[in-house]
Design a protein around this motif. Sequence first.
Motif, PDB file in Angstrom:
ATOM      1  N   CYS A  12       0.950  -1.250   0.177  1.00 30.88           N
ATOM      2  CA  CYS A  12      -0.035  -0.012   0.217  1.00 30.88           C
ATOM      3  C   CYS A  12       0.949   1.207  -0.184  1.00 30.88           C
ATOM      4  CB  CYS A  12      -0.855  -0.084   1.087  1.00 30.88           C
ATOM      5  SG  CYS A  12      -2.027   1.312   1.512  1.00 30.88           S
ATOM      6  N   TRP A  13       1.960   1.377   0.963  1.00 30.28           N
ATOM      7  CA  TRP A  13       2.411   2.476   1.081  1.00 30.28           C
ATOM      8  C   TRP A  13       3.583   2.874  -0.369  1.00 30.28           C
ATOM      9  CZ3 TRP A  13       4.656   0.487   6.209  1.00 30.28           C
ATOM     10  CH2 TRP A  13       3.446   0.972   7.401  1.00 30.28           C
ATOM     11  N   GLY A  14       4.070   1.680  -0.841  1.00 26.57           N
ATOM     12  CA  GLY A  14       4.835   1.613  -1.953  1.00 26.57           C
ATOM     13  C   GLY A  14       3.873   2.254  -3.178  1.00 26.57           C
ATOM     14  N   ARG A  37      -2.951   5.552  -9.892  1.00 27.18           N
ATOM     15  CA  ARG A  37      -4.163   5.667  -8.986  1.00 27.18           C
ATOM     16  C   ARG A  37      -4.782   4.306  -8.646  1.00 27.18           C
ATOM     17  NH1 ARG A  37      -6.004   9.196  -4.909  1.00 27.18           N
ATOM     18  NH2 ARG A  37      -8.266   8.498  -4.581  1.00 27.18           N
ATOM     19  N   ARG A  38      -5.026   3.855  -9.755  1.00 29.50           N
ATOM     20  CA  ARG A  38      -5.932   2.418  -9.712  1.00 29.50           C
ATOM     21  C   ARG A  38      -5.235   1.474  -9.013  1.00 29.50           C
ATOM     22  NH1 ARG A  38      -7.402   3.590 -14.973  1.00 29.50           N
ATOM     23  NH2 ARG A  38      -5.706   2.078 -15.821  1.00 29.50           N
ATOM     24  N   ALA A  39      -3.611   1.262  -8.835  1.00 26.32           N
ATOM     25  CA  ALA A  39      -2.999   0.248  -8.118  1.00 26.32           C
ATOM     26  C   ALA A  39      -3.079   0.818  -6.629  1.00 26.32           C
ATOM     27  CB  ALA A  39      -1.468   0.352  -8.858  1.00 26.32           C
ATOM     28  N   CYS A  44      -4.835  -0.694  -1.219  1.00 23.35           N
ATOM     29  CA  CYS A  44      -5.053  -0.086   0.124  1.00 23.35           C
ATOM     30  C   CYS A  44      -6.240  -0.114   0.577  1.00 23.35           C
ATOM     31  CB  CYS A  44      -4.432   1.371   0.233  1.00 23.35           C
ATOM     32  SG  CYS A  44      -2.879   1.709  -0.132  1.00 23.35           S
ATOM     33  N   PRO A  45      -6.651  -0.238   1.912  1.00 24.68           N
ATOM     34  CA  PRO A  45      -8.221  -0.094   2.237  1.00 24.68           C
ATOM     35  C   PRO A  45      -8.531   1.209   1.813  1.00 24.68           C
ATOM     36  CG  PRO A  45      -6.667  -1.048   4.105  1.00 24.68           C
ATOM     37  CD  PRO A  45      -5.833  -0.525   2.818  1.00 24.68           C
ATOM     38  N   GLN A  46     -10.097   1.396   1.598  1.00 24.86           N
ATOM     39  CA  GLN A  46     -10.575   2.469   1.045  1.00 24.86           C
ATOM     40  C   GLN A  46     -10.345   3.711   2.064  1.00 24.86           C
ATOM     41  OE1 GLN A  46     -11.813   3.109  -1.712  1.00 24.86           O
ATOM     42  NE2 GLN A  46     -12.247   5.194  -1.253  1.00 24.86           N
ATOM     43  N   GLN A  47     -10.471   3.341   3.599  1.00 23.77           N
ATOM     44  CA  GLN A  47     -10.351   4.406   4.483  1.00 23.77           C
ATOM     45  C   GLN A  47      -8.858   4.910   4.437  1.00 23.77           C
ATOM     46  OE1 GLN A  47     -11.143   1.452   5.029  1.00 23.77           O
ATOM     47  NE2 GLN A  47     -12.745   1.095   6.608  1.00 23.77           N
ATOM     48  N   TRP A  48      -7.902   3.909   4.232  1.00 27.26           N
ATOM     49  CA  TRP A  48      -6.483   4.585   4.102  1.00 27.26           C
ATOM     50  C   TRP A  48      -6.210   5.403   3.021  1.00 27.26           C
ATOM     51  CZ3 TRP A  48      -2.056   0.825   5.604  1.00 27.26           C
ATOM     52  CH2 TRP A  48      -2.335   0.096   6.732  1.00 27.26           C
ATOM     53  N   VAL A  49      -7.208   5.283   1.561  1.00 31.54           N
ATOM     54  CA  VAL A  49      -6.892   5.967   0.534  1.00 31.54           C
ATOM     55  C   VAL A  49      -7.538   7.342   0.858  1.00 31.54           C
ATOM     56  CG1 VAL A  49      -7.567   6.297  -1.931  1.00 31.54           C
ATOM     57  CG2 VAL A  49      -7.036   4.054  -1.066  1.00 31.54           C
TER      58      VAL A  49
END
Length: 79
Positions: A12-14, A37-39, A44-49
């Motif tokens: 996710c962070w990468g 953006r799609r990747a 990532c979980p939606q909350q994280w996005v």
Amino acid sequence: MAAPTMEERKACWGARDEFWQCLDSHGDDAAKCEKLRRAFESRCPQQWVKYFDKRRDFLKYKKKLETEGYHPPEAAGKS
């Protein structure tokens, strides 16, 4: 929702970092970074996005304040 594993967090962070670098290099033109953006959204979980999107906006605002300083808005109804 189960907590992401260490590998999922790193992925996710990468993905976030790659997307942000793309935005930085293209002057925040999201259309040129759509694939990244799609990747980012898929890893990532939606909350994280949502959190990371707000965080990026805040960091850009903070940097602008540090470089340009605070300029209060003009009062519209001043006499």
